[in-house]
Design a protein around this motif. Structure first.
Motif, PDB file in Angstrom:
ATOM      1  N   VAL A  64      43.118  40.161  40.568  1.00 27.98           N
ATOM      2  CA  VAL A  64      41.701  40.045  40.181  1.00 27.98           C
ATOM      3  C   VAL A  64      41.090  39.333  41.061  1.00 27.98           C
ATOM      4  N   SER A  65      41.353  37.957  41.263  1.00 28.66           N
ATOM      5  CA  SER A  65      40.687  36.961  41.972  1.00 28.66           C
ATOM      6  C   SER A  65      40.586  37.267  43.202  1.00 28.66           C
ATOM      7  N   ALA A  66      41.676  37.681  43.777  1.00 24.92           N
ATOM      8  CA  ALA A  66      41.605  38.272  45.219  1.00 24.92           C
ATOM      9  C   ALA A  66      40.688  39.285  45.511  1.00 24.92           C
ATOM     10  N   TYR A  67      40.848  40.565  44.780  1.00 22.47           N
ATOM     11  CA  TYR A  67      39.835  41.588  44.702  1.00 22.47           C
ATOM     12  C   TYR A  67      38.181  40.974  44.636  1.00 22.47           C
ATOM     13  N   GLU A  68      38.023  40.065  43.814  1.00 22.06           N
ATOM     14  CA  GLU A  68      36.640  39.817  43.458  1.00 22.06           C
ATOM     15  C   GLU A  68      36.145  38.689  44.620  1.00 22.06           C
ATOM     16  N   LEU A 411      45.899  55.681  34.725  1.00 21.96           N
ATOM     17  CA  LEU A 411      44.523  56.597  34.186  1.00 21.96           C
ATOM     18  C   LEU A 411      43.612  56.248  35.438  1.00 21.96           C
ATOM     19  N   PHE A 412      43.638  55.014  35.612  1.00 22.61           N
ATOM     20  CA  PHE A 412      42.386  54.604  36.542  1.00 22.61           C
ATOM     21  C   PHE A 412      42.483  55.095  37.774  1.00 22.61           C
ATOM     22  N   LYS A 413      43.596  55.755  38.166  1.00 25.43           N
ATOM     23  CA  LYS A 413      43.461  56.551  39.311  1.00 25.43           C
ATOM     24  C   LYS A 413      42.806  57.865  39.182  1.00 25.43           C
ATOM     25  N   GLU A 414      42.634  58.312  38.086  1.00 23.21           N
ATOM     26  CA  GLU A 414      41.765  59.617  37.818  1.00 23.21           C
ATOM     27  C   GLU A 414      40.360  59.124  37.683  1.00 23.21           C
ATOM     28  N   VAL A 415      40.125  58.050  37.191  1.00 21.41           N
ATOM     29  CA  VAL A 415      38.732  57.558  36.952  1.00 21.41           C
ATOM     30  C   VAL A 415      38.103  57.210  38.668  1.00 21.41           C
ATOM     31  N   GLY A 416      39.124  56.749  39.530  1.00 23.82           N
ATOM     32  CA  GLY A 416      38.665  56.561  40.648  1.00 23.82           C
ATOM     33  C   GLY A 416      38.547  57.712  41.589  1.00 23.82           C
ATOM     34  N   ALA A 417      38.960  58.692  41.157  1.00 25.42           N
ATOM     35  CA  ALA A 417      38.886  59.931  41.938  1.00 25.42           C
ATOM     36  C   ALA A 417      37.791  60.798  41.391  1.00 25.42           C
ATOM     37  N   SER A 441      41.653  48.760  37.104  1.00 25.24           N
ATOM     38  CA  SER A 441      40.205  49.268  37.042  1.00 25.24           C
ATOM     39  C   SER A 441      39.351  48.998  38.150  1.00 25.24           C
ATOM     40  N   GLU A 442      39.722  47.802  38.745  1.00 24.64           N
ATOM     41  CA  GLU A 442      39.196  47.454  39.871  1.00 24.64           C
ATOM     42  C   GLU A 442      39.778  47.929  41.359  1.00 24.64           C
ATOM     43  N   LEU A 443      41.047  48.185  41.280  1.00 27.04           N
ATOM     44  CA  LEU A 443      41.735  48.287  42.704  1.00 27.04           C
ATOM     45  C   LEU A 443      41.558  49.971  42.789  1.00 27.04           C
ATOM     46  N   TYR A 444      41.769  50.677  41.704  1.00 28.59           N
ATOM     47  CA  TYR A 444      41.655  52.109  41.775  1.00 28.59           C
ATOM     48  C   TYR A 444      40.216  52.852  41.504  1.00 28.59           C
ATOM     49  N   ALA A 445      39.279  52.025  41.081  1.00 27.49           N
ATOM     50  CA  ALA A 445      38.003  52.712  40.751  1.00 27.49           C
ATOM     51  C   ALA A 445      36.807  51.833  40.889  1.00 27.49           C
ATOM     52  N   ASP A 446      37.059  50.580  41.451  1.00 27.31           N
ATOM     53  CA  ASP A 446      36.180  49.689  41.823  1.00 27.31           C
ATOM     54  C   ASP A 446      35.083  49.524  40.474  1.00 27.31           C
TER      55      ASP A 446
END
Length: 498
Positions: A64-68, A411-417, A441-446
């Motif tokens: 999370v820290s790296a993504y943010e 599930l968050f792959k679906e959200v990201g799609a 939630s951040e990686l797959y769907a920002d």
């Protein structure tokens, strides 16, 4: 004298010519074995690396820290849900490594883990080269085999995860190996100092063990008294300048707040009190080795006992004695330090595993070449090493081949799609504030995670905010979410919108 040297040279050349094919085949076999070991190491470390679900502690937190950091374009301050993180009090190198991984292979579990995985491969390779350079081919092959099949090092919070430990162990290993080479060349002293600084910038006060090992080694070996003042100053500068640069860059962001928490919580509190339920007695780490590294622990104990029996033979070998002294410090200092610290976590002693690999490699090399050796003892040693390698490898294979997907993360792959919801703010209700769900939630769907839960969600007037809750929690909320629209669902959680 010249005639004598010429005759000796002629004899050596003649011997090489006679044994050319034998030597060539032996060297070829050793090279082939080393390649096979490195292939095995690559399998153990990289196979299914991007398929295993993300752990909440502490892998997801670092992720999370790296993504943010990337999204905020700020590579000095680590945040969690876009707020300064004063719980994960680590300097930035481990986050930078994950950022590099994200840039290399994308926002996914493989990106999270690939640089720590490369760090583990590099550690195995460095251990092998060091033993080859200082002790010989057998020591090199055995040490590489041991570390490649050390279960805690490969599977627990290190080589195969996005945690800071794999990179930290790499710098720890480099520091101690540099320390052991100082007698050959004083310039290794500066490598030791720099490796200490990098270890500190990866895992904070854990690097203190490196400093303690260095002080004890330099004092007892009397090398410290052979240095000039300029050597000591250069050592201090190499160890402190990288840390000072980071502190200078961090200070404008939040003053001394981060440093105060590093000292007060991450150093003082963890050593003097038991934090977060991480309890354990004096034998905590011994029991840990018995459970997760049983075979190599037994082999190491056997080699140490055998070396005592051969004490008269090697005590006059100053190089071997120096190596034994270094390895003993390398194992004992972190082991004792964390044994007496109140907060106990299994991965705190990860730096001792490369030391154990070197000890087993060097010890095996000596015993196989000892003057009192015989064919039976050599076969016994080789058999024990082979059995331990096989048993550990079987357990590692079972671990990396057997895992279950986490449906809540998937599930968050679906959200990201979905273009309608990607990039939205998501509020997490109570028990679903799992760090691995925040990261996915951040990686797959920002998504922009918030811990404000249902109340924050209801107050949010932006377009299509999301609410994440477990199914059990949703039933308890009852009418409060009765008018919300269910947009995504997995086996364990719901995602609502207004």
């Amino acid at each position: 004298m010249n005639v004598f040297n010429t005759k000796m040279l002629d004899r050596i050349i003649s011997l090489i010519e006679k044994c050319y094919y034998v030597l060539f085949i032996l060297i070829l076999i050793l090279i082939l074995i080393l390649i096979l070991i490195l292939i095995l190491a690559a399998f153990n470390i990289f196979h299914n690396l991007g398929n295993v679900p993300i752990d909440s502690w502490d892998e997801a937190r670092h992720g999370v820290s790296a993504y943010e950091m990337m999204r905020r374009n700020d590579y000095i301050v680590n945040t969690y849900t876009y707020k300064n993180d004063y719980w994960n009090l680590k300097p930035p190198i481990s986050y930078w490594a994950i950022v590099l991984g994200y840039k290399m292979v994308g926002f996914n579990p493989l990106g999270l883990r690939i640089i720590p995985a490369f760090a583990a491969m590099l550690t195995i390779f460095i251990i092998s080269i060091y033993c080859l350079y200082t002790k010989g081919r057998i020591a090199s092959l055995v040490s590489a085999s041991v570390l490649t099949t050390t279960i805690p090092y490969i599977t627990e919070h290190c080589a195969r995860t996005g945690d800071a430990d794999s990179i930290y162990v790499l710098f720890f290993t480099i520091a101690i190996l540099c320390l052991s080479l100082i007698e050959k060349n004083k310039k290794w002293l500066y490598g030791y100092g720099l490796a200490f600084a990098l270890a500190f910038l990866t895992k904070s006060w854990h690097a203190g063990s490196i400093a303690v090992i260095g002080i004890i080694y330099l004092l007892f070996s009397k090398l410290l008294f052979k240095f000039k003042i300029r050597h000591i100053i250069a050592l201090i500068l190499s160890a402190s300048i990288p840390i000072a640069i980071w502190l200078v860059l961090r200070y404008p962001k939040d003053g001394l707040e981060f440093l105060k928490n590093m000292i007060g919580y991450d150093l003082m509190a963890r050593t003097s009190t038991c934090l977060e339920g991480h309890v354990g007695g004096v034998c905590y780490y011994i029991e840990h080795l018995q459970v997760l590294n049983f075979y190599w622990a037994v082999v190491l104990m056997g080699i140490l006992v055998a070396l005592v029996a051969f004490l008269d033979e090697y005590k006059s070998n100053s190089k071997l004695v120096s190596c034994v002294f270094t390895v003993v410090l390398w194992i004992a200092v972190p082991f004792l330090f964390y044994t007496f610290a109140k907060t106990k976590i299994t991965w705190y002693i990860l730096p001792v595993f490369p030391a154990m690999a070197v000890a087993i490699g060097v010890g095996s090399d000596f015993l196989l070449k000892a003057k009192a050796r015989n064919i039976i003892s050599q076969i016994l040693i080789i058999t024990i090493l082979a059995v331990a390698t096989y048993k550990n490898e079987a357990l590692i294979r079972e671990k990396i081949l057997t895992f279950n997907k986490n449906p809540n993360q998937e599930l968050f792959k679906e959200v990201g799609a979905s273009k309608d919801y990607k990039g939205r703010k998501i509020y997490m209700q109570n028990c679903v504030r799992e760090q691995n769900l925040v990261l996915t939630s951040e990686l797959y769907a920002d998504l922009k995670p918030s811990n404000d839960g249902l109340e924050g969600f209801l107050k949010d007037n932006t377009e299509k905010p999301l609410l994440l809750t477990t199914k059990d929690e949703a039933r308890r909320l009852g009418d409060k979410i009765g008018k919300l629209k269910l947009v995504f669902e997995s086996r364990g959680v719901y995602i609502f919108t207004k």
